[in-house]
Design an enzyme around this catalytic site. Structure first.
Site, PDB file in Angstrom:
ATOM      1  CG  HIS A 261      -2.252  -2.506  -1.404  1.00  0.00           C
ATOM      2  ND1 HIS A 261      -2.753  -1.736  -2.437  1.00  0.00           N
ATOM      3  CD2 HIS A 261      -2.605  -1.867  -0.268  1.00  0.00           C
ATOM      4  CE1 HIS A 261      -3.382  -0.670  -1.938  1.00  0.00           C
ATOM      5  NE2 HIS A 261      -3.305  -0.728  -0.617  1.00  0.00           N
ATOM      6  CD  GLU A 262      -1.952  -3.334   3.483  1.00  0.00           C
ATOM      7  OE1 GLU A 262      -1.438  -2.336   4.016  1.00  0.00           O
ATOM      8  OE2 GLU A 262      -3.129  -3.340   3.060  1.00  0.00           O
ATOM      9  CG  HIS A 265       0.170   1.301   2.501  1.00  0.00           C
ATOM     10  ND1 HIS A 265      -0.126   2.604   2.181  1.00  0.00           N
ATOM     11  CD2 HIS A 265      -0.934   0.580   2.171  1.00  0.00           C
ATOM     12  CE1 HIS A 265      -1.366   2.675   1.686  1.00  0.00           C
ATOM     13  NE2 HIS A 265      -1.879   1.451   1.651  1.00  0.00           N
ATOM     14  CD  GLU A 291      -4.589   3.273  -1.056  1.00  0.00           C
ATOM     15  OE1 GLU A 291      -4.336   3.494   0.144  1.00  0.00           O
ATOM     16  OE2 GLU A 291      -5.011   2.173  -1.469  1.00  0.00           O
TER      17      GLU A 291
END
Lengths: 493, 493
Positions: A261-262, A265, A291
């Protein structure tokens, strides 16, 4: 020097102080010993004051007026629009209100840290009342400047261009099909058995696994790092992105997908255009678009079968456990697509997550618009949780309306970004698969075609276009919840 | 608000930006990936410009004039004196000269990084010429403001109060006894055999050993950390001190004693008075006094027999090698007190180190005062190395006058600090042992009585007094090289 050039130099100066601020924030979370907190807080507050002063300098208004008369390229016009937007955001709310909000928010959040575990709604309510009151004042001032409803004005802070009207349409559509989809998915999963991880997964091995996974996702380690912090986040600056995670030595599942997930980003930040470095137009478009990248990585890539196949191999290698059935592809896939109705948003799975967001949206919208009062929130929460997930939170404040940090310091208007991001991500995939063999690329271990699409359509575009334009240019239409529905149905039915 | 209070608030503001600068510098050395360098350099340059602007604001002169008329306590008078000193240091040299020096220094240093390994004096000389010329200009301007010789004005930047007259006296004394002492020590060591470390000493084990050693030295881990960097240093801020070291997996000896050295710097910073946090008067007194702390830790504590006994145990534990004769007390003591004549200052032992410093002092003094030219330096170097250590550097520039970074960017006046620090440290010990059982405290593993003396006499005094006063209050006399001589004779004869 033209007024446009003066503005450009000014915003680049601001970016250097923001660089310092961002790195100090990362360091405070990832490295700083507790005793460093006092001096660090003062240094960061000083930088904030300085950035605010630079962002509201009296001559800026004149520079903006004059720059708008200058001959500018399309890109320069976008750059000017985004500088002006930041200037307006910085100047729109009077200093004394900002300060009152900061004090009330800090007080409420600080007390909340012990009130939540004590389920102390009455204590919380006393502080929160003031936070809500001041947020309504802020919303009123913003709405008058923008000519919008109060809540739309708050949305504009995080999702410029997004309105209550569009969210009502999107979310009411989701509400027509989500509850039934959740029931069907649960029925389907009822019959399946899952082997959950047990044993010890050392931090060192988990970190090594995280790094291998980041390499597969082409995180650029020459322009970033992976570290640890209590609350995972993506910080730093585009040329030096710092992501963090938290390791649980009893279970590697959360940390591993958290890193995916990170990394989403991070790659957005790493992929922002160098030509606009340090300028507002060179920044990420919005919270929702940010997001959309983390969720594209997590949901569209990370939880896909071919990617889980890689994770199966990488994790079995990392923990030297090739015979352990936990790491079998099928089992890992079941773990990463398990659906469960629960009280807590941050623990929610992909399918139930939107239900958590939509009810928060409905409550904060009505609260900021003055349709309901803050004392109405617990009862509304209970009602909406029952309606969407069949769970009662009556008297259970700590797992109900007191569970999130967002409202404690007045971040009203933020929650929709999470589900907007998930929807954008599903829509990108629907378009991308017309030209890219997504599953094939993932299977091959060379995901470049996927990243090229994201880079061309999202990362390199930064804030050159409005969000609607960005999405339309990338996918041929504005946000359409049908893609999200289709993605969920394909995965969970 | 009084003018004194205005000044106090102003210097505290400056300290917050310096906090950011210091942490960004530490991060650049300890964490930053190479690709982050460009943005980091710009951010740090912006902070420098801002701090310089704050340090030279036009109203400061008036505030200082008026504050001097205000009723101030003795401590406030010291605080005012130190603020004024920093203001004078910031304003004394014209902007355009500072900028020219910065450009010439960067150019010379950058080229030196490849010229040194290539032994390219001719190439170096071309850039260095400009650095020397600009440093002489700086020294002239400073000397006119201070009413001193040019070199004394440069010394004043690093060692306020120290003069050529005092250094000439101190160093000419050292020169009368040091060469003979070195010969005697070498003779004595000729007959002894040393077992040098061999094998692999993992970074993780070395770090764990370093941390145990820092605990013995009462480093406060709630207000600091140990990390890695290519060039070891002590950075951060007093409430959050960041020390670094470099590990060689083939040899733990250097890193271990390096950590002891940096811990001395760190405890000085950690022990500075909270009441003056963020103010010039609350900072370390000078480079020489800072070095007196690192060298007290390294030379007076670290290389003492009872401390080596601890290191023997701790290192045998860390590397799980209790039978290995390398870690025997006597052997470790021999390693840590070995004397050797060498070309390179940074590799020099305690006994030959002053010889390296004194010759640099004599050369830079005459160079800045215009007694010699920069082209005279290689021949003078050769002559002085032969006289002091019997080594010729004729044609060997890379291990001669091109070996240090200091002169490449014009840091003339810094070298004496190293030996002043060693002398101060020996003098503290001579006084301390009148009231503290130093060896007994080290043996017992509770070194608090030693640290209490340092805290009472040095750390807590920060910059409240001039260096001479500080030393006189601590030891009853100003700097006296006899203590240093006695320390060396006791250890090496």
């Amino acid at each position: 020097m033209s007024n446009y050039d003066q503005l450009t130099a000014h915003y680049q100066t601001i970016s250097h102080f923001n660089h310092a601020q961002s790195m100090l924030g990362w360091d405070a979370a990832a490295n700083m010993p507790a005793g460093g907190n006092d001096a660090r807080s003062k240094a960061m507050a000083e930088l904030s004051v300085h950035v605010h002063r630079l962002s509201t300098q009296p001559q800026l208004g004149e520079w903006f007026d004059k720059a708008q008369q200058e001959l500018l390229s399309t890109e320069q016009q976008s750059s000017l629009r985004e500088m002006k937007r930041q200037w307006q955001q910085a100047t729109i709310v009077p200093e004394d209100l900002v300060q009152a909000q900061s004090i009330a928010g800090s007080k409420c959040e600080h007390a909340w840290r012990s009130q939540r575990p004590a389920n102390d709604w009455e204590g919380f309510e006393k502080n929160w009342k003031e936070v809500v009151k001041l947020s309504r004042e802020e919303a009123k001032i913003r709405s008058e400047a923008l000519g919008s409803t109060p809540y739309d004005a708050m949305l504009d802070k995080f999702e410029p261009g997004t309105t209550t009207a569009s969210l009502d349409t999107l979310f009411s559509d989701v509400k027509t099909w989500l509850p039934e989809l959740i029931e069907k998915a649960l029925d389907k999963q009822n019959s399946q058995s899952i082997i959950m991880p047990s044993g010890t997964f050392s931090t060192a091995n988990q970190k090594a696994l995280g790094v291998e996974t980041m390499k597969l996702l082409k995180f650029d380690f020459d322009h970033g790092r992976l570290d640890q912090s209590v609350h995972p986040f993506c910080g730093g600056v585009p040329s030096d992105v710092r992501i963090t995670t938290r390791y649980d030595e009893k279970d590697f599942v959360q940390a591993l997908m958290g890193i995916v997930h990170e990394t989403g980003h991070a790659r957005y930040e790493q992929g922002l255009p160098k030509a606009f470095a340090g300028l507002p137009v060179g920044e990420a478009r919005s919270m929702g678009v940010h997001e959309s990248q983390s969720l594209f990585f997590e949901m569209q890539i990370g939880r896909s079968k071919p990617f889980i196949s890689h994770l199966s191999q990488l994790s079995a290698n990392a923990f030297n456990a090739h015979q352990d059935p936990v790491f079998a592809e099928e089992n890992l896939y079941k773990i990463y697509t398990q659906v469960e109705k629960g009280f807590i948003r941050v623990d929610a799975d992909e399918l139930t997550y939107p239900a958590h967001v939509i009810m928060r949206y409905e409550i904060e919208r009505d609260l900021i618009n003055g349709v309901i009062e803050h004392t109405d929130v617990p009862a509304l929460w209970d009602e909406k949780m029952k309606a969407s997930l069949g769970l009662s939170t009556k008297g259970n404040y700590q797992n109900g309306c007191m569970q999130d940090i967002h409202w404690t310091d007045g971040a009203f208007g933020y929650f929709p970004s999470y589900t907007l991001g998930a929807m954008y991500a599903a829509q990108y995939k629907a378009t991308m698969q017309q030209t890219v063999d997504i599953d094939g690329a993932i299977k091959s271990g060379d995901l470049s075609p996927i990243f090229k699409w994201l880079s061309d359509n999202i990362w390199s575009q930064a804030s050159l276009h409005t969000t609607d334009d960005l999405i339309k240019r990338a996918t041929g239409e504005t946000l359409n919840a049908a893609h999200f529905r289709k993605h969920l149905e394909t995965r969970y039915l």
